[in-house]
Design a protein around this motif. Structure first.
Motif, PDB file in Angstrom:
ATOM      1  N   ALA A  26      -5.000   6.384   3.487  1.00 23.71           N
ATOM      2  CA  ALA A  26      -4.193   7.458   4.072  1.00 23.71           C
ATOM      3  C   ALA A  26      -2.729   7.047   4.030  1.00 23.71           C
ATOM      4  O   ALA A  26      -2.381   5.936   4.420  1.00 23.71           O
ATOM      5  CB  ALA A  26      -4.632   7.697   5.521  1.00 23.71           C
ATOM      6  N   VAL A  27      -1.884   7.951   3.544  1.00 20.29           N
ATOM      7  CA  VAL A  27      -0.439   7.677   3.496  1.00 20.29           C
ATOM      8  C   VAL A  27       0.203   8.395   4.676  1.00 20.29           C
ATOM      9  O   VAL A  27       0.078   9.613   4.817  1.00 20.29           O
ATOM     10  CB  VAL A  27       0.169   8.175   2.171  1.00 20.29           C
ATOM     11  N   VAL A  28       0.872   7.621   5.539  1.00 20.57           N
ATOM     12  CA  VAL A  28       1.427   8.177   6.785  1.00 20.57           C
ATOM     13  C   VAL A  28       2.845   7.651   6.999  1.00 20.57           C
ATOM     14  O   VAL A  28       3.223   6.616   6.455  1.00 20.57           O
ATOM     15  CB  VAL A  28       0.538   7.787   8.003  1.00 20.57           C
ATOM     16  N   ARG A  29       3.592   8.386   7.839  1.00 19.22           N
ATOM     17  CA  ARG A  29       4.971   7.939   8.121  1.00 19.22           C
ATOM     18  C   ARG A  29       5.036   6.994   9.313  1.00 19.22           C
ATOM     19  O   ARG A  29       5.995   6.252   9.457  1.00 19.22           O
ATOM     20  CB  ARG A  29       5.859   9.150   8.397  1.00 19.22           C
ATOM     21  N   ARG A  30       4.023   7.124  10.195  1.00 13.90           N
ATOM     22  CA  ARG A  30       3.989   6.285  11.396  1.00 13.90           C
ATOM     23  C   ARG A  30       2.571   5.747  11.552  1.00 13.90           C
ATOM     24  O   ARG A  30       1.622   6.391  11.085  1.00 13.90           O
ATOM     25  CB  ARG A  30       4.312   7.129  12.638  1.00 13.90           C
ATOM     26  N   ALA A  32      -1.094   5.181  12.354  1.00 18.23           N
ATOM     27  CA  ALA A  32      -2.026   6.275  12.668  1.00 18.23           C
ATOM     28  C   ALA A  32      -3.433   5.708  12.827  1.00 18.23           C
ATOM     29  O   ALA A  32      -4.342   6.021  12.067  1.00 18.23           O
ATOM     30  CB  ALA A  32      -1.976   7.328  11.558  1.00 18.23           C
ATOM     31  N   GLU A  33      -3.591   4.865  13.873  1.00 16.96           N
ATOM     32  CA  GLU A  33      -4.906   4.243  14.129  1.00 16.96           C
ATOM     33  C   GLU A  33      -5.962   5.325  14.351  1.00 16.96           C
ATOM     34  O   GLU A  33      -7.134   5.140  14.052  1.00 16.96           O
ATOM     35  CB  GLU A  33      -4.857   3.351  15.381  1.00 16.96           C
ATOM     36  N   ASP A  34      -5.532   6.478  14.899  1.00 21.52           N
ATOM     37  CA  ASP A  34      -6.496   7.529  15.230  1.00 21.52           C
ATOM     38  C   ASP A  34      -7.174   8.111  13.996  1.00 21.52           C
ATOM     39  O   ASP A  34      -8.184   8.787  14.107  1.00 21.52           O
ATOM     40  CB  ASP A  34      -5.810   8.641  16.045  1.00 21.52           C
ATOM     41  N   LEU A  35      -6.643   7.817  12.806  1.00 20.14           N
ATOM     42  CA  LEU A  35      -7.318   8.315  11.599  1.00 20.14           C
ATOM     43  C   LEU A  35      -8.622   7.547  11.364  1.00 20.14           C
ATOM     44  O   LEU A  35      -9.490   7.997  10.623  1.00 20.14           O
ATOM     45  CB  LEU A  35      -6.410   8.183  10.374  1.00 20.14           C
ATOM     46  N   GLY A  36      -8.744   6.376  11.974  1.00 18.11           N
ATOM     47  CA  GLY A  36      -9.996   5.627  11.911  1.00 18.11           C
ATOM     48  C   GLY A  36     -10.271   4.973  10.570  1.00 18.11           C
ATOM     49  O   GLY A  36     -11.427   4.710  10.236  1.00 18.11           O
ATOM     50  N   GLY A  37      -9.252   4.702   9.792  1.00 18.44           N
ATOM     51  CA  GLY A  37      -9.474   4.046   8.496  1.00 18.44           C
ATOM     52  C   GLY A  37      -8.183   3.444   8.000  1.00 18.44           C
ATOM     53  O   GLY A  37      -7.155   3.489   8.677  1.00 18.44           O
ATOM     54  N   PRO A  38      -8.229   2.871   6.782  1.00 19.48           N
ATOM     55  CA  PRO A  38      -7.033   2.215   6.259  1.00 19.48           C
ATOM     56  C   PRO A  38      -5.887   3.197   6.009  1.00 19.48           C
ATOM     57  O   PRO A  38      -6.124   4.319   5.562  1.00 19.48           O
ATOM     58  CB  PRO A  38      -7.497   1.607   4.924  1.00 19.48           C
ATOM     59  N   TYR A  39      -4.688   2.769   6.348  1.00 19.45           N
ATOM     60  CA  TYR A  39      -3.523   3.593   6.066  1.00 19.45           C
ATOM     61  C   TYR A  39      -2.372   2.706   5.617  1.00 19.45           C
ATOM     62  O   TYR A  39      -2.384   1.496   5.845  1.00 19.45           O
ATOM     63  CB  TYR A  39      -3.121   4.437   7.287  1.00 19.45           C
ATOM     64  N   ALA A  40      -1.398   3.345   4.959  1.00 19.28           N
ATOM     65  CA  ALA A  40      -0.185   2.636   4.548  1.00 19.28           C
ATOM     66  C   ALA A  40       1.001   3.503   4.926  1.00 19.28           C
ATOM     67  O   ALA A  40       0.928   4.733   4.872  1.00 19.28           O
ATOM     68  CB  ALA A  40      -0.199   2.395   3.042  1.00 19.28           C
ATOM     69  N   LEU A  41       2.100   2.853   5.314  1.00 17.38           N
ATOM     70  CA  LEU A  41       3.306   3.588   5.697  1.00 17.38           C
ATOM     71  C   LEU A  41       4.131   3.889   4.454  1.00 17.38           C
ATOM     72  O   LEU A  41       4.399   2.993   3.640  1.00 17.38           O
ATOM     73  CB  LEU A  41       4.138   2.759   6.674  1.00 17.38           C
ATOM     74  N   ALA A  42       4.491   5.145   4.289  1.00 11.85           N
ATOM     75  CA  ALA A  42       5.359   5.557   3.168  1.00 11.85           C
ATOM     76  C   ALA A  42       5.927   6.924   3.524  1.00 11.85           C
ATOM     77  O   ALA A  42       5.435   7.600   4.431  1.00 11.85           O
ATOM     78  CB  ALA A  42       4.577   5.617   1.865  1.00 11.85           C
ATOM     79  N   ASP A  43       6.948   7.328   2.782  1.00  8.61           N
ATOM     80  CA  ASP A  43       7.656   8.560   3.125  1.00  8.61           C
ATOM     81  C   ASP A  43       8.069   9.278   1.842  1.00  8.61           C
ATOM     82  O   ASP A  43       8.631   8.641   0.937  1.00  8.61           O
ATOM     83  CB  ASP A  43       8.902   8.174   3.955  1.00  8.61           C
ATOM     84  N   PHE A  44       7.801  10.569   1.755  1.00  9.15           N
ATOM     85  CA  PHE A  44       8.242  11.338   0.576  1.00  9.15           C
ATOM     86  C   PHE A  44       9.756  11.277   0.413  1.00  9.15           C
ATOM     87  O   PHE A  44      10.268  11.449  -0.686  1.00  9.15           O
ATOM     88  CB  PHE A  44       7.804  12.805   0.691  1.00  9.15           C
ATOM     89  N   ASP A  45      10.476  11.063   1.512  1.00  8.22           N
ATOM     90  CA  ASP A  45      11.933  10.960   1.400  1.00  8.22           C
ATOM     91  C   ASP A  45      12.332   9.726   0.597  1.00  8.22           C
ATOM     92  O   ASP A  45      13.468   9.644   0.132  1.00  8.22           O
ATOM     93  CB  ASP A  45      12.581  10.903   2.795  1.00  8.22           C
ATOM     94  N   ARG A  46      11.427   8.779   0.486  1.00  5.39           N
ATOM     95  CA  ARG A  46      11.641   7.613  -0.393  1.00  5.39           C
ATOM     96  C   ARG A  46      10.416   7.543  -1.316  1.00  5.39           C
ATOM     97  O   ARG A  46       9.468   6.804  -1.073  1.00  5.39           O
ATOM     98  CB  ARG A  46      11.813   6.343   0.438  1.00  5.39           C
ATOM     99  N   PRO A  47      10.427   8.362  -2.375  1.00  8.84           N
ATOM    100  CA  PRO A  47       9.235   8.503  -3.220  1.00  8.84           C
ATOM    101  C   PRO A  47       8.687   7.166  -3.721  1.00  8.84           C
ATOM    102  O   PRO A  47       7.474   7.000  -3.900  1.00  8.84           O
ATOM    103  CB  PRO A  47       9.729   9.359  -4.390  1.00  8.84           C
TER     104      PRO A  47
END
Ligand SMILES: NC(=O)c1ccc[n+]([C@@H]2O[C@H](COP(=O)([O-])OP(=O)(O)OC[C@H]3O[C@@H](n4cnc5c(N)ncnc54)[C@H](OP(=O)(O)O)[C@@H]3O)[C@@H](O)[C@H]2O)c1
Length: 285
Positions: A26-30, A32-47
């Motif tokens: 999951a790609v998130v800006r902040r 996001a433990e509530d997604l219940g799985g692996p995530y990475a921080l990234a932002d479309f504003d910095r493609p």
């Protein structure tokens, strides 16, 4: 790996849940433990932060809300996905998207055109308006619009997630545009009736002529004048001043997921009991 952008959104949350057993990021800006799985921080504003997460053979779900930088950012991510050797992009667009079209339809149209030429295998999802907007539209009991009495189609965002999940977990198919709809098209008076019945509170739809609707959007919602006028005109074109295309129903959700899309009454029942981000579709009302 399946990389899901917009993972905290209406579609993204349902998609991540649906793909829980898969190799998904999951790609998130902040955080996001509530997604219940692996995530990475990234932002479309910095493609480049999204590009850095992509590897050869990945499948990319491309989605975010609209903002002024949307088209440039999404086009940049598409280019980075092509450079990374991504195997497929499934992108969320909108019905009737085309370069030069009004508002978000024009923005999506530009991104869609770029994706089609990118060299990355693609599927573009073109959904109707989301049922998820409706409780907010009616939150004060009255929804204002300039659709007239024409029927309009709404889709539950969870059905878009289920179509995306089907596409991202099957072998990469042919490049195609898919128009996604809910199972019925209703006038806004009928939508108001359903909302009132399901949520147990008064709900009514008030139709306003274009200039009044534009003024309403400007004064009550603080939308800048030019944008407000466009939005009111768009509502009229989706409704009774249009060609009826926003009432058309497709079988695409059922064709791809094996299940009919959720009705408004099913969405509202789930909304009432706070189940609208559950991905599994057990009943279609
Ligand atoms: N609503 C409708 O009726 C409708 C109809 C047809 C098509 N669409 C299209 O559907 C899309 C929206 O899908 P949705 O309803 O699932 O979205 P949503 O619920 O509005 O959520 C938007 C997602 O995009 C993320 N996001 C926004 N800006 C970002 C950025 N700069 N970098 C990274 N992530 C960013 C948000 O992250 P945060 O949680 O960090 O904000 C969130 O995860 C739009 O393209 C819209 O045009 C909508």
């Amino acid at each position: 790996m399946i990389v899901v952008t917009g993972a905290t959104g209406s579609i993204g949350r349902a998609l991540v849940r649906r793909l829980r057993e898969r190799d998904v990021l999951a790609v998130v800006r902040r955080p996001a433990e509530d997604l219940g799985g692996p995530y990475a921080l990234a932002d479309f504003d910095r493609p480049e932060t999204i590009g850095a997460l992509l590897s050869p053979g990945d499948r990319l779900f491309l989605n975010s809300s609209l903002w002024p930088g949307f088209a440039d950012a999404h086009r940049a991510v598409i280019d980075l996905a092509a450079q990374a050797g991504v195997a497929q992009i499934v992108a969320v667009s909108v019905r009737d998207a085309a370069p030069g079209a009004r508002l978000g339809m024009g923005v999506h149209g530009r991104v869609d055109a770029h994706l089609r030429k990118s060299g990355v295998p693609w599927t573009i999802l073109q959904p109707s308006g989301f049922m998820q907007n409706l409780p907010r539209d009616f939150q004060d009991g009255t929804m204002y619009g300039s659709y007239g009495s024409a029927p309009i189609n709404y889709i539950d965002a969870r059905d878009i997630a289920e179509v995306a999940a089907a596409l991202l977990t099957a072998p990469v198919g042919p490049d195609r545009d898919l128009v996604l709809t809910g199972p019925e098209s209703l006038s806004h008076d009928r939508v108001a009736e359903e909302i009132g019945k399901a949520l147990g509170r008064p709900a009514r739809y008030v139709n306003l002529p274009l200039p009044e609707m534009a003024a309403h959007l400007e004064e009550r919602q603080g939308i800048p004048q030019a944008h407000a006028a466009e939005l009111a005109a768009l509502m009229a074109e989706m409704g009774e001043r249009g060609d009826g295309s926003w009432a058309e129903i497709t079988t695409t959700v059922e064709d791809l997921t094996g299940r009919p899309p959720r009705s408004l009454s099913t969405f509202l029942a789930d909304h009432k009991t706070d189940k609208t981000d559950e991905a599994d579709h057990k009943s279609a009302g």
